[in-house]
Design an enzyme around this catalytic site. Structure first.
Site, PDB file in Angstrom:
ATOM      1  N   ASP A 190       0.823  -1.215   0.000  1.00  0.00           N
ATOM      2  CA  ASP A 190       0.000   0.000   0.000  1.00  0.00           C
ATOM      3  C   ASP A 190       0.859   1.268   0.000  1.00  0.00           C
ATOM      4  OD1 ASP A 190      -2.449  -1.125  -0.154  1.00  0.00           O
ATOM      5  OD2 ASP A 190      -3.088  -0.691   1.888  1.00  0.00           O
ATOM      6  N   ASP A 210      -7.461  -7.361  13.699  1.00  0.00           N
ATOM      7  CA  ASP A 210      -7.059  -8.709  14.099  1.00  0.00           C
ATOM      8  C   ASP A 210      -7.905  -9.220  15.269  1.00  0.00           C
ATOM      9  OD1 ASP A 210      -6.017  -6.816  15.832  1.00  0.00           O
ATOM     10  OD2 ASP A 210      -3.927  -7.256  15.369  1.00  0.00           O
TER      11      ASP A 210
END
Length: 470
Positions: A126, A279
């Site tokens: 990214d 997460d």
């Protein structure tokens, strides 16, 4: 025109009068109430720490390793099926402008021991810096020329940050053929045998969704601040993760150095970017579907600790704000869940979220940094010795079990935790109230090769405390 004389004694007297007027009807009752609240939170934290201490002693005495609680057998070659008998593994490496560490992580992932036709390395870049982007692509091409099945994937935006990148990575057609996905952040360097030690848990135990490894810090001795971080994180891995794995088969995924069963990941709803702890979000949702997690304490993956206070502060904002925000979003969903037991729901809501992610931050700042100092100015308000001395001392000593080599640094750890508690408490309330910076994501600065060069250029010395940018 003459000047007006400054009467310091008059101002002091005025403040003293105001103090005396407010002290009895407002300040003393308010402070007493705060003392009671803080003592209650301290007891909650104390019970949680002692409980985990007993569990970890029990686990160690009975040697209840993951390989004894679940079936684990080494992978064996199948003469008839050949490599097709091995599951297909996807290895994802999300990164963002990681100039100092991209070679380390890509090299370590490409060095994983596994049949070459049964593994895909996926670099999710990214980066917004064109120069760094080019370097990462060239590095991927270099490994591809050596016969490694490596994919360099980019996207035209950073929507969802890490969660968005991982989610986008799972959409590629070649992922449909994969059974498991291993995830490593850009500064993580797994050993070659990582997959051989983790995949058998997933292969032989269909109820397991996640296998999590422990972190090993390559720069723990760089300065006193990294030693303090090591103490806090070692407790997390030595005690919190082990206890969660051994009792309820649940703990928070650390976002890296773990392997997921892709079918479990998809059943849980995949990656979501609604908080900065994607997460933990995934782990809670998978657990509510009935999936189990395994933590392997003796499998360590090298990585880097933030070595500047600025980088550490941004990291702690994300780690404190995200869980609080996730708790607000998921509390009722956990309560209404029908697939897990009442005890597990209680553990997730009370122990995992409320005590560890909210109470721990608030009581550290409010009690030790505000209330206790305030009682010095207001002697009419007393704090019992068990609340001001015995409980804090016990909690501190229990925290030290994760890093015995740093016992002599306990006083510095206490001071350091009190300093950072202000930022954690602020972030916790931002998460609970969903205030302005609730979704702020600042990538933790990593030094990688620069750290290696620096460490080899100077002679070994005792840790020194350094705050600020280098």
């Amino acid at each position: 025109m003459g000047t007006i004389p400054y009467d310091s004694d008059g101002i002091t007297n005025q403040f003293d009068m105001i103090w005396q007027v407010l002290k009895v009807p407002i300040i003393i009752p308010a402070l007493k109430l705060l003392v009671i609240m803080c003592l209650v939170m301290s007891i909650m934290l104390f019970i949680e720490r002692v409980y985990m201490g007993f569990v970890i002693v029990f686990v160690k005495l009975l040697a209840r390793k993951a390989s004894k609680r679940y079936k684990w057998e080494p992978m064996k070659d199948d003469i008839e099926l050949g490599n097709s008998s091995y599951p297909m593994v996807l290895v994802q490496i999300p990164m963002y402008n990681e100039k100092e560490v991209y070679q380390l992580s890509i090299g370590a992932a490409c060095g994983l021991s596994w049949p070459s036709d049964r593994i895909i390395i996926q670099v999710l870049d990214d980066s917004t810096d064109a120069g760094i982007k080019s370097l990462v692509e060239i590095e991927c091409q270099r490994w591809a020329s050596k016969g490694i099945n490596i994919k360099y994937e980019i996207r035209d935006n950073r929507n969802g940050y890490k969660a968005g990148a991982l989610k986008e990575g799972m959409k590629h057609s070649y992922v449909k053929h994969c059974d498991y996905v291993a995830i490593f952040d850009a500064d993580f360097q797994p050993e070659p045998d990582f997959l051989w030690r983790t995949i058998p848990f997933l292969l032989h135990n269909p109820q397991i969704a996640l296998v999590q490894a422990r972190w090993k810090f390559v720069n723990a001795d760089e300065c006193l601040m990294t030693r303090m971080q090591e103490m806090s994180l070692d407790y997390h891995f030595t005690v919190e993760q082990e206890v969660g794995s051994s009792t309820y088969a649940f703990f928070g995924f650390n976002g890296t150095a773990g392997v997921w069963r892709i079918s479990a990941l998809n059943e849980a709803g995949g990656w979501k970017d609604r908080t900065t702890v994607e997460d933990m979000d995934l782990a809670v949702r998978a657990s509510l579907k009935g999936w189990k997690f395994v933590y392997i304490s003796d499998l360590k993956v090298k990585n880097e600790l933030p070595s500047t206070f600025k980088a550490y502060r941004y990291q702690q904002h994300r780690w404190s704000c995200g869980p609080a925000n996730l708790f607000k979003k998921m509390a009722m969903e956990i309560v209404r869940n029908k697939k897990v037991s009442m005890w597990k729901k209680f553990y997730v809501i009370y122990s995992f979220f409320f005590v560890r992610k909210i109470v721990a931050h608030i009581v550290t700042f409010l009690f030790y940094c505000v209330v206790l100092p305030a009682t010095v100015l207001v002697p009419e308000v007393e704090v019992p010795k068990w609340g001001s001395v015995y409980i804090p001392s016990t909690i501190t000593l229990l925290n030290a079990v994760g890093t015995p080599r740093s016992l002599h640094l306990l006083i510095f750890w206490v001071l350091f935790e009190n300093v950072i508690s202000l930022h954690r408490t602020k972030a916790t309330f931002i998460g609970l109230l969903e205030a302005g910076r609730v979704n702020e994501w600042v990538v933790t600065e990593k030094l990688g090769d620069a750290l290696k060069i620096k460490s080899t250029a100077k002679a070994p010395k005792k840790p020194s405390f350094r705050i600020g940018e280098r």
